[in-house]
Design an enzyme around this catalytic site. Structure first.
Site, PDB file in Angstrom:
ATOM      1  N   GLY A 145       0.835  -1.194   0.000  1.00  0.00           N
ATOM      2  CA  GLY A 145       0.000   0.000   0.000  1.00  0.00           C
ATOM      3  C   GLY A 145       0.869   1.242   0.000  1.00  0.00           C
ATOM      4  O   GLY A 145       2.046   1.176   0.364  1.00  0.00           O
ATOM      5  N   GLN A 183       3.108   9.896   1.348  1.00  0.00           N
ATOM      6  CA  GLN A 183       4.407   9.208   1.454  1.00  0.00           C
ATOM      7  C   GLN A 183       5.347   9.565   0.308  1.00  0.00           C
ATOM      8  O   GLN A 183       6.544   9.277   0.378  1.00  0.00           O
ATOM      9  CB  GLN A 183       4.205   7.683   1.536  1.00  0.00           C
ATOM     10  CG  GLN A 183       3.547   7.258   2.844  1.00  0.00           C
ATOM     11  CD  GLN A 183       3.359   5.761   2.915  1.00  0.00           C
ATOM     12  OE1 GLN A 183       2.404   5.235   2.372  1.00  0.00           O
ATOM     13  NE2 GLN A 183       4.289   5.075   3.559  1.00  0.00           N
ATOM     14  N   CYS A 215       5.823  -0.064   7.688  1.00  0.00           N
ATOM     15  CA  CYS A 215       5.488   1.132   6.921  1.00  0.00           C
ATOM     16  C   CYS A 215       6.702   1.544   6.110  1.00  0.00           C
ATOM     17  O   CYS A 215       7.812   1.585   6.640  1.00  0.00           O
ATOM     18  CB  CYS A 215       5.071   2.262   7.859  1.00  0.00           C
ATOM     19  SG  CYS A 215       4.577   3.764   6.998  1.00  0.00           S
ATOM     20  N   LEU A 216       6.481   1.860   4.835  1.00  0.00           N
ATOM     21  CA  LEU A 216       7.593   2.269   3.965  1.00  0.00           C
ATOM     22  C   LEU A 216       8.237   3.565   4.459  1.00  0.00           C
ATOM     23  O   LEU A 216       9.390   3.834   4.127  1.00  0.00           O
ATOM     24  CB  LEU A 216       7.107   2.431   2.526  1.00  0.00           C
ATOM     25  CG  LEU A 216       6.629   1.135   1.852  1.00  0.00           C
ATOM     26  CD1 LEU A 216       6.008   1.438   0.488  1.00  0.00           C
ATOM     27  CD2 LEU A 216       7.778   0.140   1.711  1.00  0.00           C
ATOM     28  N   HIS A 254      -4.551   1.288   7.647  1.00  0.00           N
ATOM     29  CA  HIS A 254      -3.194   1.843   7.758  1.00  0.00           C
ATOM     30  C   HIS A 254      -3.039   3.037   6.790  1.00  0.00           C
ATOM     31  O   HIS A 254      -2.508   4.089   7.174  1.00  0.00           O
ATOM     32  CB  HIS A 254      -2.186   0.727   7.444  1.00  0.00           C
ATOM     33  CG  HIS A 254      -0.763   1.142   7.371  1.00  0.00           C
ATOM     34  ND1 HIS A 254       0.204   0.664   8.241  1.00  0.00           N
ATOM     35  CD2 HIS A 254      -0.085   1.971   6.514  1.00  0.00           C
ATOM     36  CE1 HIS A 254       1.379   1.198   7.930  1.00  0.00           C
ATOM     37  NE2 HIS A 254       1.234   1.978   6.886  1.00  0.00           N
ATOM     38  N   GLU A 255      -3.534   2.877   5.560  1.00  0.00           N
ATOM     39  CA  GLU A 255      -3.389   3.941   4.550  1.00  0.00           C
ATOM     40  C   GLU A 255      -4.294   5.133   4.862  1.00  0.00           C
ATOM     41  O   GLU A 255      -3.880   6.289   4.690  1.00  0.00           O
ATOM     42  CB  GLU A 255      -3.703   3.410   3.150  1.00  0.00           C
ATOM     43  CG  GLU A 255      -2.873   2.227   2.676  1.00  0.00           C
ATOM     44  CD  GLU A 255      -1.386   2.392   2.846  1.00  0.00           C
ATOM     45  OE1 GLU A 255      -0.903   3.534   2.945  1.00  0.00           O
ATOM     46  OE2 GLU A 255      -0.691   1.362   2.913  1.00  0.00           O
ATOM     47  N   HIS A 257      -2.790   7.377   7.249  1.00  0.00           N
ATOM     48  CA  HIS A 257      -1.807   8.298   6.651  1.00  0.00           C
ATOM     49  C   HIS A 257      -2.483   9.583   6.153  1.00  0.00           C
ATOM     50  O   HIS A 257      -1.903  10.670   6.247  1.00  0.00           O
ATOM     51  CB  HIS A 257      -1.095   7.649   5.456  1.00  0.00           C
ATOM     52  CG  HIS A 257       0.082   6.790   5.799  1.00  0.00           C
ATOM     53  ND1 HIS A 257       1.189   7.272   6.472  1.00  0.00           N
ATOM     54  CD2 HIS A 257       0.360   5.493   5.525  1.00  0.00           C
ATOM     55  CE1 HIS A 257       2.089   6.285   6.593  1.00  0.00           C
ATOM     56  NE2 HIS A 257       1.608   5.190   6.039  1.00  0.00           N
TER      57      HIS A 257
HETATM   58  O1  GNR Z   1       3.980  -2.522   2.640  1.00  0.00           O
HETATM   59  C1  GNR Z   1       3.296  -2.402   3.659  1.00  0.00           C
HETATM   60  N1  GNR Z   1       2.963  -3.513   4.375  1.00  0.00           N
HETATM   61  C2  GNR Z   1       2.034  -3.519   5.402  1.00  0.00           C
HETATM   62  C3  GNR Z   1       1.955  -4.638   6.203  1.00  0.00           C
HETATM   63  C4  GNR Z   1       1.029  -4.714   7.222  1.00  0.00           C
HETATM   64  C5  GNR Z   1       0.155  -3.657   7.431  1.00  0.00           C
HETATM   65  C6  GNR Z   1       0.232  -2.521   6.646  1.00  0.00           C
HETATM   66  C7  GNR Z   1       1.151  -2.448   5.626  1.00  0.00           C
HETATM   67  S1  GNR Z   1       1.218  -1.040   4.617  1.00  0.00           S
HETATM   68  C8  GNR Z   1       2.887  -1.052   4.123  1.00  0.00           C
HETATM   69  C9  GNR Z   1       3.162   0.024   3.098  1.00  0.00           C
HETATM   70  C10 GNR Z   1       2.930   1.385   3.716  1.00  0.00           C
HETATM   71  O2  GNR Z   1       3.687   1.929   4.469  1.00  0.00           O
HETATM   72  N2  GNR Z   1       1.809   1.975   3.424  1.00  0.00           N
HETATM   73  O3  GNR Z   1       1.517   3.173   3.971  1.00  0.00           O
HETATM   74 NI    NI Z   2       2.577   3.274   5.859  1.00  0.00          NI
END
Ligand code: GNR
Ligand code: NI
Length: 170
Positions: free
Chosen positions: A46, A51, A94-95, A136-137, A140
């Site tokens: 995601g 980001q 999270c990236l 999660h997204e 953000h």
């Molecule tokens: O790549 C991602 N893996 C992930 C694994 C478990 C829960 C959420 C994520 S999102 C993350 C990519 C990211 O930072 N998206 O904002």
């Molecule tokens: Ni993230």
């Protein structure tokens, strides 16, 4: 399509609340395609626009397995309209917080209204990894990070570590 540099903790941009997309025009479609290319390159499942430094309410997700074909989904102005009482726990990463992982508890399922890449209003019911990733997204888009859902002690340690790294690079 272009791979964009990722914004990393503690960049204050990650705390910014993103603003709605008013119209799905060619610039927004280009942004969506750049986000997908950046996500696949990372690789991640995601990515939110903030980001890559763009404070618009847009995210991309692909939770297909490696042995399947890609299933990219573009969510514009997503709104959570329903969440399950049942919770589930996933180890999240999270990236924007490279190489740090922690368990987060969230609603196991949810319903999201959003606008797709063609400008059409859609509704999606999600569970499993897709539900976790969507939450999660969407966090953000509101300046919230997964470390905000863990203990204060752990969060402060992570922020401290990434602040040190950023200072060493500056
Ligand atoms: O790549 C991602 N893996 C992930 C694994 C478990 C829960 C959420 C994520 S999102 C993350 C990519 C990211 O930072 N998206 O904002
Ligand atoms: Ni993230």
């Amino acid at each position: 399509m272009t791979i964009k540099p990722l914004i990393i903790l503690p960049d204050p941009l990650l705390r910014q609340v993103s603003t709605p997309v008013e119209q799905v025009d060619s610039q927004i479609i280009q942004l969506a395609d750049d986000m997908l290319e950046t996500m696949y390159d990372a690789p991640g499942i995601g990515l939110a626009a903030i980001q890559i430094g763009v404070a618009r309410r847009m995210l991309v997700i692909d939770v297909s397995r490696e042995d399947e074909e890609n299933k990219p989904i573009v969510f514009i102005n997503p709104e959570i309209v329903k969440t399950s009482d049942e919770l589930s726990t996933y180890e999240e990463g999270c990236l924007s917080i490279p190489d740090y992982y922690a368990e987060v508890e969230r609603p196991a399922a949810l319903t999201v209204n959003y606008v797709d890449r063609t400008g059409k209003q859609q509704t999606l019911e999600a569970d499993g990894l897709l539900a976790t990733c969507l939450q999660h997204e969407i966090d953000h888009l509101n300046g919230v990070l997964f470390i905000d859902h863990i203990s204060r002690l752990k969060r402060d340690m992570v922020i401290k570590k990434f602040t040190k790294i950023a200072k060493a690079k500056a």
